[in-house]
Design a protein around this motif. Sequence first.
Motif, PDB file in Angstrom:
ATOM      1  N   ILE A 130      62.881  52.267  46.795  1.00  0.00           N
ATOM      2  CA  ILE A 130      62.330  51.021  46.300  1.00  0.00           C
ATOM      3  C   ILE A 130      63.490  50.128  45.872  1.00  0.00           C
ATOM      4  O   ILE A 130      64.372  50.566  45.121  1.00  0.00           O
ATOM      5  CB  ILE A 130      61.377  51.241  45.108  1.00  0.00           C
ATOM      6  CG1 ILE A 130      60.175  52.104  45.513  1.00  0.00           C
ATOM      7  CG2 ILE A 130      60.918  49.906  44.524  1.00  0.00           C
ATOM      8  CD1 ILE A 130      59.228  51.444  46.502  1.00  0.00           C
ATOM      9  N   PHE A 132      64.679  46.744  43.887  1.00  0.00           N
ATOM     10  CA  PHE A 132      64.199  45.840  42.842  1.00  0.00           C
ATOM     11  C   PHE A 132      65.377  45.149  42.168  1.00  0.00           C
ATOM     12  O   PHE A 132      66.541  45.485  42.407  1.00  0.00           O
ATOM     13  CB  PHE A 132      63.354  46.605  41.812  1.00  0.00           C
ATOM     14  CG  PHE A 132      64.074  47.722  41.087  1.00  0.00           C
ATOM     15  CD1 PHE A 132      64.604  47.516  39.819  1.00  0.00           C
ATOM     16  CD2 PHE A 132      64.214  48.983  41.669  1.00  0.00           C
ATOM     17  CE1 PHE A 132      65.256  48.540  39.151  1.00  0.00           C
ATOM     18  CE2 PHE A 132      64.864  50.009  40.998  1.00  0.00           C
ATOM     19  CZ  PHE A 132      65.391  49.795  39.736  1.00  0.00           C
ATOM     20  N   ALA A 170      55.742  45.774  47.708  1.00  0.00           N
ATOM     21  CA  ALA A 170      55.730  44.674  46.746  1.00  0.00           C
ATOM     22  C   ALA A 170      54.313  44.166  46.491  1.00  0.00           C
ATOM     23  O   ALA A 170      54.113  43.301  45.640  1.00  0.00           O
ATOM     24  CB  ALA A 170      56.609  43.536  47.247  1.00  0.00           C
ATOM     25  N   PRO A 173      52.979  45.557  42.609  1.00  0.00           N
ATOM     26  CA  PRO A 173      54.202  45.879  41.860  1.00  0.00           C
ATOM     27  C   PRO A 173      53.951  46.544  40.520  1.00  0.00           C
ATOM     28  O   PRO A 173      54.782  47.321  40.047  1.00  0.00           O
ATOM     29  CB  PRO A 173      54.883  44.518  41.694  1.00  0.00           C
ATOM     30  CG  PRO A 173      53.774  43.527  41.775  1.00  0.00           C
ATOM     31  CD  PRO A 173      52.807  44.094  42.766  1.00  0.00           C
ATOM     32  N   ARG A 177      56.020  49.775  39.221  1.00  0.00           N
ATOM     33  CA  ARG A 177      56.725  49.793  37.936  1.00  0.00           C
ATOM     34  C   ARG A 177      56.217  50.911  37.041  1.00  0.00           C
ATOM     35  O   ARG A 177      56.993  51.592  36.350  1.00  0.00           O
ATOM     36  CB  ARG A 177      56.571  48.432  37.235  1.00  0.00           C
ATOM     37  CG  ARG A 177      57.471  47.343  37.806  1.00  0.00           C
ATOM     38  CD  ARG A 177      57.403  46.074  36.971  1.00  0.00           C
ATOM     39  NE  ARG A 177      56.170  45.333  37.217  1.00  0.00           N
ATOM     40  CZ  ARG A 177      56.064  44.344  38.094  1.00  0.00           C
ATOM     41  NH1 ARG A 177      57.105  43.976  38.810  1.00  0.00           N
ATOM     42  NH2 ARG A 177      54.916  43.699  38.253  1.00  0.00           N
ATOM     43  N   ILE A 187      59.754  43.807  42.027  1.00  0.00           N
ATOM     44  CA  ILE A 187      59.805  44.747  43.147  1.00  0.00           C
ATOM     45  C   ILE A 187      59.975  43.954  44.436  1.00  0.00           C
ATOM     46  O   ILE A 187      59.143  43.103  44.772  1.00  0.00           O
ATOM     47  CB  ILE A 187      58.540  45.611  43.207  1.00  0.00           C
ATOM     48  CG1 ILE A 187      58.302  46.325  41.869  1.00  0.00           C
ATOM     49  CG2 ILE A 187      58.648  46.619  44.353  1.00  0.00           C
ATOM     50  CD1 ILE A 187      59.435  47.220  41.413  1.00  0.00           C
TER      51      ILE A 187
END
Length: 220
Positions: A130, A132, A170, A173, A177, A187
């Motif tokens: 991922i 970010f 995404a 998100p 998270r 994200i």
Amino acid sequence: MNFCTLIQNRKSCRAYTNQSVSIETIQDLLETAKWAPSGVNHQPTQVAILGSQTRERLAERLTEKFDAGVPPNPDYEYCPDLWSSIYKTRRKACGKALYQSLGIALDDTEGKRKHKRRNYNFFEAPIGMIIFLEREMPKGSWIDVGLFLQNLLLAAEGAGLSTCAQATFAEYPDIVRDVLGLENVDIVCGIALGYADPSHPLNSYRTERVALEKFTKWYD
């Protein structure tokens, strides 16, 4: 293989073998990717590499949301509500090639949904990441994240690996998270990483690129 050929050979891979990728290889790829340029060298890109348990938990949560028909709420707009005709044509051609490779008719809503669902488990690739960055970062930092991403994708190609950058991660998100224990970050995308399955129909086609004169303007 020279660098220009490597760039031209790379494509998004959506079907992988179960061959594992070593931690050392992943570290080498990230060591290469980190040399991407960024404004004033602020290096905004952050990467989460997911172990199998975290991957399964994330995939379960995202799939549950998708199956329930919950509308995506991404941190940024990737696809507009309306495309101009030129981009709409390119998008349709991309989707047509993908669905034709799987034998899915363009009006087969359920077939498309099942394929979309596979995104949430990184297309069964052995490695999922991922990407970010901190939420307060300006738009320019997103450009720098893109440069990092390209470095990572090309480094993987050079190492004999395949990748797919996935905006799908995404879409929800808040779930990403929550599962990863992240706060105050946006994200950007996920990345599937592994060894391509050459026998799978999803790896049998290539999308086209427009001719040079379609996207360049020359000035004296």
